[in-house]
Design a protein around this motif. Structure first.
Motif, short mmCIF file in Angstrom:
data_model
loop_
_atom_site.label_atom_id
_atom_site.label_comp_id
_atom_site.label_asym_id
_atom_site.label_seq_id
_atom_site.Cartn_x
_atom_site.Cartn_y
_atom_site.Cartn_z
N LEU A 170 10.52 -13.90 51.16
CA LEU A 170 10.41 -13.24 49.90
C LEU A 170 10.25 -11.95 50.39
CD1 LEU A 170 7.66 -14.72 47.45
CD2 LEU A 170 9.86 -15.17 47.27
N ALA A 171 10.86 -10.70 49.36
CA ALA A 171 11.35 -9.34 49.61
C ALA A 171 10.12 -8.67 49.94
CB ALA A 171 12.28 -8.68 48.95
N THR A 172 9.56 -7.71 50.24
CA THR A 172 8.60 -6.95 49.56
C THR A 172 9.32 -5.63 49.06
OG1 THR A 172 7.38 -6.94 51.85
CG2 THR A 172 6.92 -5.24 50.66
N GLY A 173 7.92 -5.71 47.80
CA GLY A 173 8.07 -4.97 46.94
C GLY A 173 9.26 -5.64 45.65
N ILE A 174 9.35 -4.89 44.98
CA ILE A 174 10.13 -4.97 43.51
C ILE A 174 12.01 -5.13 44.08
CG2 ILE A 174 11.92 -4.57 41.44
CD1 ILE A 174 9.29 -6.29 41.37
N VAL A 175 12.62 -5.26 44.14
CA VAL A 175 14.06 -5.90 44.61
C VAL A 175 15.15 -5.93 43.52
CG1 VAL A 175 15.93 -7.23 46.01
CG2 VAL A 175 13.43 -7.79 46.58
N ASN A 176 16.32 -4.40 43.47
CA ASN A 176 17.39 -4.58 42.85
C ASN A 176 16.19 -3.27 41.63
OD1 ASN A 176 19.48 -3.60 41.43
ND2 ASN A 176 20.02 -6.24 40.42
N GLY A 177 15.37 -3.66 41.19
CA GLY A 177 14.88 -2.43 40.25
C GLY A 177 15.49 -1.74 39.31
N SER A 178 16.55 -1.13 40.09
CA SER A 178 17.47 -0.35 38.96
C SER A 178 18.34 -0.66 38.49
CB SER A 178 18.19 0.96 40.42
OG SER A 178 18.73 0.41 40.95
N PHE A 179 18.55 -2.32 38.77
CA PHE A 179 19.59 -2.78 38.42
C PHE A 179 20.98 -2.69 38.57
CE2 PHE A 179 15.99 -3.99 35.35
CZ PHE A 179 16.45 -5.36 35.94
N SER A 180 21.61 -1.58 40.06
CA SER A 180 22.90 -1.51 40.27
C SER A 180 23.22 -2.05 40.87
CB SER A 180 22.50 0.20 41.41
OG SER A 180 21.67 -1.08 42.81
N ASN A 181 22.85 -3.57 41.03
CA ASN A 181 23.55 -4.62 41.97
C ASN A 181 23.58 -5.42 40.50
OD1 ASN A 181 25.05 -5.77 43.45
ND2 ASN A 181 23.68 -6.61 44.91
N GLY A 182 23.74 -5.75 39.52
CA GLY A 182 23.43 -6.68 38.69
C GLY A 182 22.58 -6.93 38.15
N LEU A 183 21.61 -8.49 38.51
CA LEU A 183 20.87 -9.21 38.23
C LEU A 183 20.79 -9.68 39.21
CD1 LEU A 183 21.15 -11.17 34.54
CD2 LEU A 183 20.31 -8.85 34.80
N THR A 184 20.71 -8.72 40.66
CA THR A 184 20.91 -9.75 41.64
C THR A 184 19.20 -9.90 42.14
OG1 THR A 184 23.05 -9.24 42.76
CG2 THR A 184 21.03 -9.63 44.20
N GLY A 185 19.00 -10.49 42.60
CA GLY A 185 17.06 -10.61 43.03
C GLY A 185 16.28 -10.86 41.82
N ASP A 201 7.25 17.81 38.70
CA ASP A 201 7.98 18.18 37.83
C ASP A 201 7.00 16.98 36.35
OD1 ASP A 201 8.41 15.61 38.22
OD2 ASP A 201 10.40 16.49 38.86
N GLY A 202 6.32 16.92 36.26
CA GLY A 202 5.52 15.81 35.30
C GLY A 202 6.08 14.28 34.95
N VAL A 203 6.68 13.90 36.23
CA VAL A 203 7.89 13.05 36.26
C VAL A 203 7.30 12.20 37.46
CG1 VAL A 203 9.74 11.86 36.33
CG2 VAL A 203 10.00 13.90 34.92
N SER A 204 6.75 11.12 37.47
CA SER A 204 5.59 10.14 38.58
C SER A 204 7.01 9.35 39.07
CB SER A 204 4.74 9.54 38.15
OG SER A 204 4.89 8.63 37.88
N ASP A 205 6.47 8.46 40.57
CA ASP A 205 7.45 7.93 41.00
C ASP A 205 7.29 6.87 40.33
OD1 ASP A 205 5.00 7.00 41.76
OD2 ASP A 205 5.40 6.47 43.48
N CYS A 206 5.83 6.15 39.45
CA CYS A 206 6.56 4.95 38.83
C CYS A 206 7.40 5.20 37.49
CB CYS A 206 5.10 5.00 38.38
SG CYS A 206 3.77 4.45 39.20
N GLU A 207 7.61 6.17 37.03
CA GLU A 207 8.82 6.51 35.97
C GLU A 207 10.12 6.64 36.59
OE1 GLU A 207 7.03 9.08 33.08
OE2 GLU A 207 6.09 10.54 34.99
N ALA A 208 10.47 6.77 38.04
CA ALA A 208 11.45 6.69 38.51
C ALA A 208 12.26 8.32 38.48
CB ALA A 208 12.66 5.96 38.09
N VAL A 218 15.27 -2.99 29.83
CA VAL A 218 15.08 -2.89 31.12
C VAL A 218 15.33 -2.57 32.53
CG1 VAL A 218 12.97 -3.89 32.70
CG2 VAL A 218 13.11 -4.95 30.14
N ASP A 219 14.78 -1.51 32.71
CA ASP A 219 15.52 -0.03 34.38
C ASP A 219 14.37 0.41 35.22
OD1 ASP A 219 16.89 0.90 35.73
OD2 ASP A 219 17.92 2.29 34.12
N ASP A 220 14.63 0.47 36.32
CA ASP A 220 13.94 1.39 36.97
C ASP A 220 12.56 0.91 37.07
OD1 ASP A 220 15.11 3.20 37.38
OD2 ASP A 220 14.92 4.42 35.89
N VAL A 221 12.46 -0.56 37.60
CA VAL A 221 11.18 -1.83 38.28
C VAL A 221 11.06 -1.27 38.99
CG1 VAL A 221 9.89 -3.91 37.96
CG2 VAL A 221 12.58 -3.48 36.27
#
Length: 646
Positions: free
Chosen positions: A68-83, A243-250, A229-232
């Motif tokens: 397994l990968a450490t951390g979420i893989v392809n959480g931005s879905f830029s590579n389709g549904l890979t992972g 700037d009021g936008v955290s890393d959890c908000e991508a 769903v996006d930016d997991v």
């Protein structure tokens, strides 16, 4: 009381059980045995619910031997549904599905009871939160009389299916539950601002194997509802750029303040930190930009999506392909068109002029010829016998020169053509042809005494020069004509003009070449010969004249279409091919065909390792451009004997 529900992955709760057969009525099939049960949860006078299930029949979930990968893989879905893994339950004729849409995972309910997207991962060191963005698809709404829609997020131990973060209800397994009226139920440590869901995972040990589930429960009348769903991400709820936008908000600029998250080119990198300034989002940046999808080529108009390097040229008075030329190649032109004029003047050809396609007559008005059934003078009347065009008192039908005043009808040579119109003895246009630009190309020439009409021919230079002129304008009255088209890159146009005899289709010669030889005339006016290969593009503007090539694809932009280019990806406008092997010099590793490559050692630089005397292996041709298969170099100076002047 209205009821709503959710989905859980633990067994053991039976109170308020909703029978699976009820679900089957809506979705077509019951849930798979051993996968779960629906439990109604009453809270504060409201009806909440959760659907509880186990993923394995033994009541537990055993992880396989997958690394397994450490951390979420392809959480931005830029590579389709890979992972990610998607599944559905209860679907019949139109089951729900998960698919990537515009860089997000779109979960649609269809007629399924449950649609799931999941990923198993290892908790990375230092991760204190897990976040994702959520938007609703129309149809995620209340529909009375049916089990309502709900969306949930669950974070469970991958092996035991036990929640690792506080659920929103003691009987639930989800930490986030969104009801159809958009009421959000949150577990302790979970936040929701209407866009982003963040859950605290500080209490989860790094390296622990978890499974994140996104569940869409849909059992109402419509089947179009869903969520995106996006930016997991696993994150730390920090905001280093304040700037009021955290890393959890991508944050699309994590270290540069960009509160509005402006991203004009839509590449996911905020404008505040994006080296590519691409206002129109066409992939090519304004001058001075870097890191753009289009590479190093810059956009010559970054406010226009129809302008960037490589864009097909359009007839719009713009430099669409950023090559410094406007509307070159007569874009959109070359097709026949009606001029709206009567008679023989009614047929024309489209030309791009000042950003618009205009219809230019192929033939101008001439003297009426009786008996041919045509309106030759374009006055709307056919074969009128009472006209006297030249006003000499002799009607056109019997006038031996109806285009010139000759009341005496002199015809010295007795050929039926009056002396005033007879080509015999007429002078040639000769070298008086001149070109000017204002703003289109103007072709002018000196008038020939006794001549009122001219034929104009246009030729074009391709890889080599040849006399290939075709009829450009026929029956031109006056001594000038306008060219609206521009030649292809690396090409040029040339023009020849003949004086047209007043009677018949006789014309003077095209003159002689620099050697005194008569210029050949493969085509004569007024024949419409502009598109010989029939691909819709006239030959002078065709990047593969003589070859059907309607697409006009030209990867290297050398004005030689891919289907006839001897170097498709390497610029080679002259199509030089020294060894005549069909592969142009620009892309032929052995251009002189002697069996020794110009860069024989493969260093990337031709000539940096010339072959020693009589050596041919792993070295560069010591006389590139001249065949010397044995690589003789008698004096050992690195220059082969075949091209060594000493």
């Amino acid at each position: 009381m209205a009821r709503s529900f959710a989905w859980s992955r633990m067994r053991g709760f039976t109170a308020g059980l909703l029978a699976c057969s009820t679900v089957a009525t809506q979705g077509g099939t019951a849930l798979e045995e051993g996968r779960g049960e629906i439990v109604w949860i009453e809270r504060d006078g409201r009806s909440m619910s959760t659907l509880r299930r186990t993923d394995a029949r033994e009541g537990s979930r055993t992880a396989g031997e997958v690394v397994l990968a450490t951390g979420i893989v392809n959480g931005s879905f830029s590579n389709g549904l890979t992972g990610w893994t998607a599944s559905q339950a209860g679907g019949a004729s139109a089951p729900g599905n998960v698919m990537p849409v515009a860089g997000r995972a779109q979960i649609l309910e269809g007629d399924s009871f449950l649609v799931t997207l999941e990923q198993t991962f290892l908790v990375p060191a230092g991760a204190g939160h897990l976040g994702f963005r959520l938007t609703l698809v129309p149809g995620f709404d209340r529909n009375d009389g049916f089990v309502p829609d709900a969306f949930e997020a669950q974070l469970l131990d991958a092996a035991t299916q036990v929640p690792v973060v506080p659920p929103w209800d003691p009987q639930a397994t989800s930490y986030f539950n969104l009801q159809e009226d958009q009421t959000a139920n949150l577990g302790s440590g979970t936040t929701w601002d209407g866009t982003t869901v963040v859950v605290d995972i500080h209490g989860v040990a790094p390296g622990r194997q978890l499974t994140l589930f996104f569940d869409l429960i849909g059992a109402d009348a419509d089947t179009s509802g869903g969520v995106r769903v996006d930016d997991v991400v696993t994150c730390n709820q920090v905001d280093p750029d304040a700037d009021g936008v955290s890393d959890c908000e991508a944050d699309n600029c994590p270290t540069s303040s960009n509160a509005g998250q402006s991203d004009l080119d839509g590449d996911g990198l905020g404008d505040a930190c994006d080296p590519c300034t691409d206002v129109d989002g066409d992939g090519y940046g304004a001058p001075g930009s870097g890191g753009c999808p289009g590479g190093s080529s810059t956009d010559c108009n970054d406010a226009d999506t129809t302008v960037f390097p490589g864009h097909p040229e359009l007839c719009d008075n713009r430099d669409n392909d950023c090559n410094g030329l406007v509307d070159e190649g007569n874009p959109g032109g070359g097709l026949p068109c009606p001029t709206g004029q009567p008679g023989v003047c009614g047929q024309g050809t489209e030309f791009c002029s000042a950003g618009q396609l205009v219809c230019v007559p192929d033939q101008g008005p001439g003297c009426e010829v009786c008996g041919n059934g045509l309106d030759d003078d374009c006055d709307g009347t056919v074969d009128e016998a009472t006209d006297d065009r030249d006003g000499d008192g002799v009607l056109n039908c019997v006038d031996n020169c109806c285009e010139a005043f000759n009341p005496g009808q002199e015809d010295t040579d007795g050929n039926g053509i009056g002396d005033a119109c007879d080509c015999l003895g007429l002078g040639e246009v000769g070298s008086s042809v001149r070109l000017g630009k204002n703003p289109q190309t103007e072709i002018t020439w000196a008038a020939v005494p006794g001549v009122s009409e001219y034929h104009v021919y246009r030729g074009y230079r391709g890889p080599v020069f040849e006399y290939n002129q075709q009829c450009f304008r026929s029956n031109v009255m006056g001594n000038s004509v306008t060219e609206f088209a521009e030649p292809l890159r690396f090409n040029f146009f040339y023009y020849l003009v003949t004086a047209k005899c007043p009677v018949g289709d006789v014309e003077t010669s095209l003159g002689t070449d620099s050697q005194g030889n008569p210029i050949p005339q493969p085509f004569v006016c007024p024949d419409p010969t502009s598109d010989l290969d029939g691909d819709g593009i006239e030959e002078a503007l065709d990047n593969c004249p003589g070859v059907v090539n309607a697409a006009q694809s030209d990867v290297d932009q050398d004005s030689r279409g891919d289907v006839c280019d001897n170097c498709v990806v390497d610029l080679n406008p002259g199509q030089e091919d020294l060894d005549e092997d069909g592969e142009g010099n620009a892309c032929d590793p052995d251009a002189d065909g002697d069996g020794v490559d110009e860069d024989g050692d493969g260093s990337g630089t031709a000539g940096d390792a010339p072959c020693p005397h009589l050596s041919v292996a792993n070295c560069d041709d010591n006389c590139a451009g001249i065949a010397n298969p044995n690589q003789e170099d008698t004096d050992g100076d690195g220059v082969g004997d075949s091209c060594d002047p000493s």
